[in-house]
Design a protein around this motif. Structure first.
Motif, short mmCIF file in Angstrom:
data_model
loop_
_atom_site.label_atom_id
_atom_site.label_comp_id
_atom_site.label_asym_id
_atom_site.label_seq_id
_atom_site.Cartn_x
_atom_site.Cartn_y
_atom_site.Cartn_z
N GLN A 24 18.12 18.71 14.72
CA GLN A 24 16.81 18.39 15.30
C GLN A 24 16.57 16.88 15.29
N LYS A 25 17.02 16.25 14.19
CA LYS A 25 16.77 14.81 14.14
C LYS A 25 17.73 14.07 15.05
N LYS A 26 18.94 14.66 15.20
CA LYS A 26 19.96 13.92 15.94
C LYS A 26 19.70 13.96 17.44
N ALA A 27 19.41 15.11 18.01
CA ALA A 27 19.33 15.22 19.47
C ALA A 27 17.99 15.77 19.90
N PRO A 28 17.00 14.93 20.03
CA PRO A 28 15.70 15.42 20.49
C PRO A 28 15.62 15.49 22.01
N GLY A 29 16.66 16.01 22.59
CA GLY A 29 16.71 15.99 24.05
C GLY A 29 15.90 17.10 24.69
N ASP A 30 16.56 18.20 24.88
CA ASP A 30 15.93 19.28 25.63
C ASP A 30 15.49 20.38 24.68
N VAL A 31 14.61 20.02 23.75
CA VAL A 31 14.21 21.00 22.74
C VAL A 31 13.10 21.88 23.30
N MET A 32 13.22 23.20 23.07
CA MET A 32 12.21 24.13 23.59
C MET A 32 11.66 24.97 22.45
N ASP A 33 10.43 25.36 22.57
CA ASP A 33 9.90 26.34 21.62
C ASP A 33 10.23 27.73 22.15
N PRO A 34 10.02 28.79 21.34
CA PRO A 34 10.50 30.12 21.75
C PRO A 34 9.99 30.56 23.12
N ARG A 35 8.73 30.23 23.44
CA ARG A 35 8.20 30.73 24.70
C ARG A 35 8.92 30.09 25.88
N GLU A 36 9.18 28.78 25.75
CA GLU A 36 9.89 28.11 26.85
C GLU A 36 11.32 28.60 26.94
N ALA A 37 11.93 28.83 25.77
CA ALA A 37 13.31 29.34 25.81
C ALA A 37 13.34 30.70 26.49
N ALA A 38 12.36 31.55 26.16
CA ALA A 38 12.31 32.86 26.80
C ALA A 38 12.15 32.72 28.30
N GLN A 39 11.28 31.82 28.71
CA GLN A 39 11.08 31.64 30.15
C GLN A 39 12.31 31.09 30.82
N ALA A 40 13.11 30.33 30.05
CA ALA A 40 14.31 29.76 30.65
C ALA A 40 15.37 30.81 30.89
N ILE A 41 15.55 31.74 29.96
CA ILE A 41 16.63 32.70 30.14
C ILE A 41 16.17 33.98 30.81
N PHE A 42 14.88 34.15 30.97
CA PHE A 42 14.40 35.40 31.54
C PHE A 42 14.89 35.66 32.97
N PRO A 43 14.90 34.67 33.86
CA PRO A 43 15.26 34.98 35.24
C PRO A 43 16.65 35.59 35.40
N SER A 44 17.60 35.24 34.51
CA SER A 44 18.94 35.77 34.71
C SER A 44 19.02 37.25 34.41
N MET A 45 18.11 37.76 33.63
CA MET A 45 18.18 39.19 33.35
C MET A 45 17.05 39.95 34.02
N ALA A 46 16.17 39.26 34.67
CA ALA A 46 14.96 39.91 35.17
C ALA A 46 15.28 40.99 36.20
N ARG A 47 16.19 40.66 37.10
CA ARG A 47 16.49 41.61 38.16
C ARG A 47 17.10 42.88 37.61
N ALA A 48 18.10 42.72 36.73
CA ALA A 48 18.74 43.91 36.17
C ALA A 48 17.73 44.75 35.40
N LEU A 49 16.85 44.08 34.66
CA LEU A 49 15.85 44.81 33.89
C LEU A 49 14.88 45.53 34.81
N GLN A 50 14.47 44.85 35.85
CA GLN A 50 13.54 45.49 36.77
C GLN A 50 14.16 46.71 37.42
N LYS A 51 15.43 46.60 37.82
CA LYS A 51 16.06 47.76 38.46
C LYS A 51 16.21 48.91 37.49
N TYR A 52 16.55 48.58 36.25
CA TYR A 52 16.70 49.66 35.29
C TYR A 52 15.36 50.36 35.04
N LEU A 53 14.32 49.57 34.88
CA LEU A 53 13.01 50.17 34.64
C LEU A 53 12.56 51.01 35.82
#
Lengths: 527, 137
Positions: free
Chosen positions: A383-412
């Motif tokens: 954390q101290k070394k690379a303060p570059g693209d740090v995300m909190d959990p909600r942003e991380a979730a929003q970042a990876i959600f689109p790649s699985m959203a379609r498959a999840l939607q179809k399954y549901l």
């Protein structure tokens, strides 16, 4: 146009990754039969910020048939979507309103009664002790050592009584029952009678005659407090302990899909048993999904529509009842003789559905696992070394959600669960799983199997207001063979009770030394 | 060959006389026995009734005295030299057969084929009818 909506972020991702398949998907959607649109699809929530759970439909777009398009590039979702209420929602709102008012009145009434009774009970011993000092202080004998010791005893017993009553009675009410709680009412009446009789005695024998023996008066007050503690013990036994020992096994079946559970309860009145069962219902039964019933309904409709009965004998026949009777008999006989192949259709349809579900599930699992590999928890030192693209959990979730959203939607959509989960709730759950270091399998668990009703948000329960329907009085106790219904708007729970049998056990003593064994011999001797 | 408790045992028997053969210092008969009231009757492969605790012939040495005399494998030994063998322990049976002072042993043995032969010879209609030639106590 809300360009800052949450959709704009991932539309970039999905456009890149699935460019070639997009048009193919769209055309396939278009060719899907419109008659498949069931009630559940209409009640999907598109969460434009702020999210409003009561609003059912979304806009009807020209080219898109599916309503919930949070998995695809959502250039279409804007602030100009129409909001509309479906009929069920209106009914639900009115019911909620009128019921909450009625319930509060009753609750406050019983609360005030209880408070008055409690004050009466607590102030009575104090009044017994104080009144002689106020009314005839000069005639009163002075209080000796033993008497003052009794003061301490009264004080502590009152304190214990106060704590005990607070623990037993002043708990937030769990529910509002249709009839009064018989044991509580009986106990309140008993306490009232008790206190009144003590006051009567006190008023006649002590106040009127102005008794000088103060120690006797203090002992009288102590006896009152002792008796109140014993009544509290009676209350504990009647209200809490009596129903702990299980004596009935209740079988609870949901009327729409037949899901059945068994619970063991003690001796309770029907309304209290119903309350216990409802509390278990929210924890154990899987959430009611009306979309799963549409298949059997359509089959039933097809059976009915198969035959028509014509009366060729003319109108001068028997009474209408006899006519209808013979008509229905004719229909049943004809249906039995007809060579129906609907069982074949059902079999192949179910096999095809299972196959489709399994395929979609496989795609979903792979997509989620891949999505989870894109993020990594950052350690303290990093954390101290690379303060570059740090995300909190909600942003991380929003970042990876689109790649699985379609498959999840179809399954549901294939398992007809899409109305139980909104996009917001899925992202929240994803953030939760990321925060707690859960694996992709743990994240998927709540989507692969329908969980208990409590797991979902309140507006998706479809089970809020319950009506108890019973042939016996609801304050009467459970008996062997009692049947009652718990009806809610969409379905009902059928409850039957069976008595746990009386067990007669006998004893047999085995001496530890009596275990003896011998070899089985089969020898052969040559002579 | 099954017996009813309390009733006399009836069976069709054959008399077999075996002359013992002297071999070194021993007198041998040339067969092996199995069974006895102290043994497990369920292991007996020759008995019809698996609760029969009688003494059975389990092996015959080919060319030995027993073979010569006509003893067959699977025979149940009912008497040895007049001594009853149906209620004997295995060891007692062995002793009865291997008495050093006796040179000849006369056995009464029974087998299923004997009963069948008697039935067939009497009347072809008779099947499983117990009509013994000898009544044993």
């Amino acid at each position: 146009m809300d360009t800052e909506s949450t959709y704009s972020g991932y539309s970039y991702y999905s456009g890149r990754s699935r460019g070639s398949h997009r048009h193919g998907e769209r055309s396939r959607d278009r060719h899907k039969p419109r008659s498949k649109d069931s009630r559940s699809e209409k009640s999907v929530t598109i969460n434009t910020p702020p999210a409003e759970p009561l609003l059912g439909d979304s806009a009807v777009r020209g080219e898109q048939i599916q309503d919930d398009n949070w998995g695809e590039t959502t250039t279409a979702v804007t602030g100009t979507s129409e909001h509309s209420l479906s009929q069920e929602d209106i009914v639900r709102i009115t019911k909620d309103l009128e019921d909450s008012v009625g319930l509060d009145c009753r609750r406050y009434f019983t609360l005030t009664l209880a408070v008055i009774l409690g004050l009466l009970v607590f102030l009575t011993p104090l009044a017994f002790l104080v009144l002689p000092h106020l009314l005839w202080p000069e005639k009163l004998q002075s209080c000796g050592t033993a008497c003052e010791g009794l003061f301490i005893s009264v004080a502590f017993k009152l304190l214990i009584l106060l704590l005990a009553v607070w623990a037993l009675f002043f708990r937030p009410p769990r529910a509002g029952l249709p009839r009064i709680f018989v044991f509580r009412a009986l106990l309140a009446v008993l306490v009232l009678l008790f206190v009144i009789s003590y006051w009567l005695f006190y008023g006649v024998r002590i106040l009127d005659s102005q008794d000088e023996n103060y120690q006797g008066i203090v002992q009288y007050a102590v006896s009152l407090v002792d008796a109140l503690l014993f009544i509290h013990y009676l209350a504990i036994v009647l209200l809490e302990l009596r129903q702990l020992q299980p004596s009935f096994s209740l079988c609870v079946t949901r009327s729409t899909d037949g899901e059945t559970r068994h619970y063991n309860l003690g001796q309770l009145s029907i309304q209290r048993a119903a309350l216990a069962i409802l509390e278990h219902y929210y924890c154990d039964f899987s959430v009611h999904n009306p979309a799963l019933l549409s298949a059997s309904k359509s089959r039933a409709a097809k059976h009915l529509a198969g035959l028509k009965v014509y009366n060729v004998d003319g109108p001068g026949n028997n009474a209408a009842a006899g006519l209808a009777h013979s008509q229905s008999r004719a229909m049943i006989a004809a249906a039995a003789r007809r060579r129906d192949s609907s069982h074949n259709e059902l079999y192949y349809e179910e096999a095809e559905h299972d196959r489709r579900v399994r395929k979609r599930r496989a795609r979903l699992v792979v997509a989620v696992e891949e999505a989870f590999t894109h993020i990594k928890r950052m350690q303290e030192e990093e954390q101290k070394k690379a303060p570059g693209d740090v995300m909190d959990p909600r942003e991380a979730a929003q970042a990876i959600f689109p790649s699985m959203a379609r498959a999840l939607q179809k399954y549901l959509r294939t398992t007809k669960q899409q109305h139980c989960h909104s996009m917001e709730s899925i992202q929240q759950h994803l953030a939760f799983c990321i925060t707690n270091n859960m694996t992709p399998k743990a994240f998927l668990e709540s989507y692969l199997t329908p969980g208990p009703t409590l797991q979902y948000s309140r507006d998706r329960w479809l089970a809020r207001q319950w009506t108890l329907i019973s042939e016996a009085s609801v304050t009467s106790g459970l008996k062997d063979g009692t049947v009652f219904l718990l009806k809610c708007v969409d379905f009902s729970l059928v409850v039957t009770s069976k008595k746990i049998p009386y067990i007669q056990m006998s004893e047999e003593y085995i001496d530890p030394k009596s275990h003896k064994f011998v070899l089985r011999l089969q020898s052969e001797t040559s002579v | 060959m099954a017996f009813v408790p309390g009733q006399p045992v009836t069976a069709v028997v054959q008399r077999i006389e075996i002359k013992k053969l002297r071999c070194n210092d021993n007198l041998i008969l040339g067969f092996s026995i199995g069974g006895g009231i102290d043994q497990d009757p369920m292991q007996n492969p020759f008995s019809g009734d698996k609760t029969d605790k009688g003494v059975y012939v389990t092996r015959i040495t080919p060319g030995g005295p027993a073979d010569v005399a006509g003893l067959k494998m699977g025979d149940k030994i009912m008497q040895v030299n007049g001594w009853d063998m149906t209620m004997m322990t295995h060891d007692q049976a062995r002793k009865r057969l291997t008495k050093k002072k006796e040179d000849v042993v006369r056995l009464l043995v029974t087998r299923k084929s004997l009963q069948d032969t008697v039935n067939h010879s009497k009347c072809p209609y008779y099947k499983n009818h117990d009509n013994p030639n000898e009544v044993l106590k």
